[in-house]
Design a protein around this motif. Structure first.
Motif, mmCIF file in Angstrom:
data_model
loop_
_atom_site.group_PDB
_atom_site.id
_atom_site.type_symbol
_atom_site.label_atom_id
_atom_site.label_comp_id
_atom_site.label_asym_id
_atom_site.label_seq_id
_atom_site.Cartn_x
_atom_site.Cartn_y
_atom_site.Cartn_z
ATOM 1 N N THR A 144 0.902 -1.133 0.157
ATOM 2 C CA THR A 144 -0.021 0.084 -0.109
ATOM 3 C C THR A 144 0.884 1.273 0.154
ATOM 4 O OG1 THR A 144 -1.701 -1.111 1.263
ATOM 5 C CG2 THR A 144 -1.765 1.392 1.192
ATOM 6 N N VAL A 145 0.573 2.059 -0.999
ATOM 7 C CA VAL A 145 1.493 3.366 -0.892
ATOM 8 C C VAL A 145 0.371 4.451 -0.375
ATOM 9 C CG1 VAL A 145 2.734 4.920 -2.355
ATOM 10 C CG2 VAL A 145 2.750 2.581 -3.022
ATOM 11 N N ALA A 146 0.932 4.924 0.922
ATOM 12 C CA ALA A 146 -0.295 5.937 1.316
ATOM 13 C C ALA A 146 0.401 7.311 1.125
ATOM 14 C CB ALA A 146 -0.328 5.535 2.836
ATOM 15 N N GLY A 147 -0.350 8.556 0.755
ATOM 16 C CA GLY A 147 0.059 9.721 0.477
ATOM 17 C C GLY A 147 -0.637 10.486 1.655
ATOM 18 N N HIS A 148 0.122 11.372 2.309
ATOM 19 C CA HIS A 148 -0.366 12.076 3.457
ATOM 20 C C HIS A 148 -0.046 13.596 3.360
ATOM 21 C CE1 HIS A 148 -1.382 8.565 5.803
ATOM 22 N NE2 HIS A 148 -0.366 8.076 5.239
ATOM 23 N N THR A 149 -0.784 14.581 3.796
ATOM 24 C CA THR A 149 -0.440 16.086 3.673
ATOM 25 C C THR A 149 -0.445 16.747 5.279
ATOM 26 O OG1 THR A 149 -2.657 16.950 3.179
ATOM 27 C CG2 THR A 149 -1.313 16.365 1.389
ATOM 28 N N GLY A 153 -3.994 24.697 3.783
ATOM 29 C CA GLY A 153 -4.597 24.791 2.645
ATOM 30 C C GLY A 153 -6.119 24.382 2.538
ATOM 31 N N ASN A 154 -6.835 24.039 1.331
ATOM 32 C CA ASN A 154 -7.852 23.462 0.972
ATOM 33 C C ASN A 154 -8.071 21.908 1.256
ATOM 34 O OD1 ASN A 154 -9.834 22.097 -1.242
ATOM 35 N ND2 ASN A 154 -10.629 24.207 -0.395
ATOM 36 N N VAL A 155 -8.953 21.525 2.040
ATOM 37 C CA VAL A 155 -9.134 19.996 2.201
ATOM 38 C C VAL A 155 -9.149 19.217 1.228
ATOM 39 C CG1 VAL A 155 -10.592 18.228 3.385
ATOM 40 C CG2 VAL A 155 -10.185 20.497 4.583
ATOM 41 N N ALA A 156 -10.071 19.331 0.157
ATOM 42 C CA ALA A 156 -10.209 18.835 -1.134
ATOM 43 C C ALA A 156 -8.894 18.910 -2.045
ATOM 44 C CB ALA A 156 -11.473 19.393 -1.918
ATOM 45 N N TYR A 157 -8.284 19.767 -1.943
ATOM 46 C CA TYR A 157 -6.947 19.961 -2.646
ATOM 47 C C TYR A 157 -5.935 18.988 -2.121
ATOM 48 C CZ TYR A 157 -2.470 21.795 -4.630
ATOM 49 O OH TYR A 157 -1.184 21.774 -5.180
ATOM 50 N N ASN A 158 -5.725 18.982 -0.648
ATOM 51 C CA ASN A 158 -5.134 18.142 0.221
ATOM 52 C C ASN A 158 -5.184 16.735 -0.344
ATOM 53 O OD1 ASN A 158 -3.370 20.152 0.927
ATOM 54 N ND2 ASN A 158 -4.542 20.047 2.726
ATOM 55 N N GLN A 159 -6.526 16.253 -0.362
ATOM 56 C CA GLN A 159 -6.680 14.892 -0.697
ATOM 57 C C GLN A 159 -6.279 14.656 -1.962
ATOM 58 O OE1 GLN A 159 -8.239 12.637 1.384
ATOM 59 N NE2 GLN A 159 -7.902 11.261 -0.676
ATOM 60 N N THR A 160 -6.559 15.450 -3.052
ATOM 61 C CA THR A 160 -6.000 15.030 -4.320
ATOM 62 C C THR A 160 -4.754 14.980 -4.584
ATOM 63 O OG1 THR A 160 -8.184 16.258 -5.280
ATOM 64 C CG2 THR A 160 -6.274 15.870 -6.827
ATOM 65 N N VAL A 186 -3.068 4.901 -2.285
ATOM 66 C CA VAL A 186 -4.239 5.762 -1.453
ATOM 67 C C VAL A 186 -3.788 7.032 -1.018
ATOM 68 C CG1 VAL A 186 -5.864 5.300 0.550
ATOM 69 C CG2 VAL A 186 -4.861 3.115 -0.615
ATOM 70 N N GLY A 187 -4.717 7.862 -1.030
ATOM 71 C CA GLY A 187 -4.438 9.266 -0.607
ATOM 72 C C GLY A 187 -5.219 9.606 0.548
ATOM 73 N N TYR A 188 -4.572 9.823 1.685
ATOM 74 C CA TYR A 188 -5.551 10.147 3.048
ATOM 75 C C TYR A 188 -5.556 11.523 3.217
ATOM 76 C CZ TYR A 188 -5.143 4.993 3.978
ATOM 77 O OH TYR A 188 -5.223 4.097 3.972
ATOM 78 N N GLY A 189 -4.981 12.652 2.424
ATOM 79 C CA GLY A 189 -5.095 13.864 2.504
ATOM 80 C C GLY A 189 -4.316 14.200 3.929
ATOM 81 N N GLN A 190 -5.161 15.054 4.888
ATOM 82 C CA GLN A 190 -4.819 15.676 6.264
ATOM 83 C C GLN A 190 -5.337 14.706 7.151
ATOM 84 O OE1 GLN A 190 -6.240 19.346 5.365
ATOM 85 N NE2 GLN A 190 -7.680 19.233 6.806
ATOM 86 N N ASN A 191 -5.865 13.634 7.186
ATOM 87 C CA ASN A 191 -6.745 13.056 7.969
ATOM 88 C C ASN A 191 -5.738 11.850 8.961
ATOM 89 O OD1 ASN A 191 -9.265 14.175 6.822
ATOM 90 N ND2 ASN A 191 -8.922 12.430 5.094
ATOM 91 N N ASN A 206 4.182 15.545 9.044
ATOM 92 C CA ASN A 206 2.933 15.060 8.271
ATOM 93 C C ASN A 206 2.834 14.926 6.783
ATOM 94 O OD1 ASN A 206 1.766 14.755 10.699
ATOM 95 N ND2 ASN A 206 1.074 16.843 10.959
ATOM 96 N N ARG A 207 3.712 15.535 5.970
ATOM 97 C CA ARG A 207 3.584 15.577 4.827
ATOM 98 C C ARG A 207 4.815 14.585 4.250
ATOM 99 N NH1 ARG A 207 4.597 21.257 5.727
ATOM 100 N NH2 ARG A 207 6.697 21.059 5.419
ATOM 101 N N ARG A 208 3.997 13.349 3.940
ATOM 102 C CA ARG A 208 4.966 12.193 3.825
ATOM 103 C C ARG A 208 4.427 11.286 2.804
ATOM 104 N NH1 ARG A 208 1.454 11.654 7.952
ATOM 105 N NH2 ARG A 208 0.862 9.628 8.572
ATOM 106 N N VAL A 209 5.229 10.110 2.393
ATOM 107 C CA VAL A 209 4.405 8.998 1.596
ATOM 108 C C VAL A 209 5.043 7.745 2.322
ATOM 109 C CG1 VAL A 209 4.534 7.937 -0.361
ATOM 110 C CG2 VAL A 209 4.258 10.527 -0.744
#
Length: 218
Positions: A144-149, A153-160, A186-191, A206-209
């Protein structure tokens, strides 16, 4: 004659695996083989024969050793991958952690992507190539490759953005020979923060993969 020599080689490799796994009985003082090692020895012998039939003596050795690790159990299979990954990534900023049978690789944002970008930095490509080389040797895992922010900024933008970054890493692994069927970006945004977003240091963490490596379900 050729088949006979390959069989002898297989037996020798299997014996070396078994001898390396012998323990001493504390009551009798005699050397004995653990049950786990015995299972590994059986797997090594069987796989060595198969490897010899298809790839000759080198195939027998590699197959026997590889399957011996599998035969010794899932933990040993993951242990060997963890060691190789730690060796390969020792001089990078990529973190290697182990929780149970899962191996987690953490790539900090500062070496992986430029700000607001999903294009891999040249500095991380070498590390990811090394990761790919290890993963292709151990196909009995899922990834699983997980993206995090952070929460800037904008929640929707971070998710994308997190999804695009996860897909970028997954695509790189696949381009280096890791089967796409094993990889789930999988993108988790800021969650899923791992530090406080109230400080610059926390937001940087928090900004990591993350690359999560798990044994396939039996």
């Amino acid at each position: 004659m050729f088949k006979h020599s390959k069989t002898l080689l297989t037996a020798a490799v299997a014996l070396s695996v078994g001898l390396a796994a012998c323990t001493t009985n504390p009551q009798t003082g005699q050397s004995q083989m653990s049950k786990t090692a015995m299972y590994g020895l059986g797997a090594a012998a069987a796989c060595g024969i198969a490897g010899a039939a298809t790839h000759g003596s080198k195939g027998a050795r590699n197959a026997a050793l590889g399957c011996g690790i599998v035969g010794a159990g899932v933990g040993a299979y993951m242990d060997y991958q963890e060691k190789q990954l730690r060796d390969k990534l020792a001089n990078t900023q990529v973190g290697v952690d182990r929780v149970g049978d899962q191996i987690k690789l953490t790539m900090p944002d500062n070496i992986t992507f430029a700000v607001n970008s999903a294009e891999l930095q040249p500095s991380v490509r070498t590390a990811l190539t090394d990761v790919s080389n290890v993963l292709t040797q151990y196909p009995d895992t899922t990834i699983t490759v997980a993206g995090h922010t952070d929460n800037t900024g904008n929640v929707a933008y971070n998710q994308t953005l997190s999804q695009r970054r996860a897909q970028s890493v997954a695509g790189f692994l696949q381009s280096r020979g890791v089967a796409g069927s094993r990889i789930n970006p999988v993108g988790y945004g800021q969650n899923q923060p791992i530090a406080s977003n109230t400080t610059a240091e926390g937001r940087a963490k928090n900004r990591r993969v993350e690359i999560l490596i798990n044994p396939k379900a039996s």
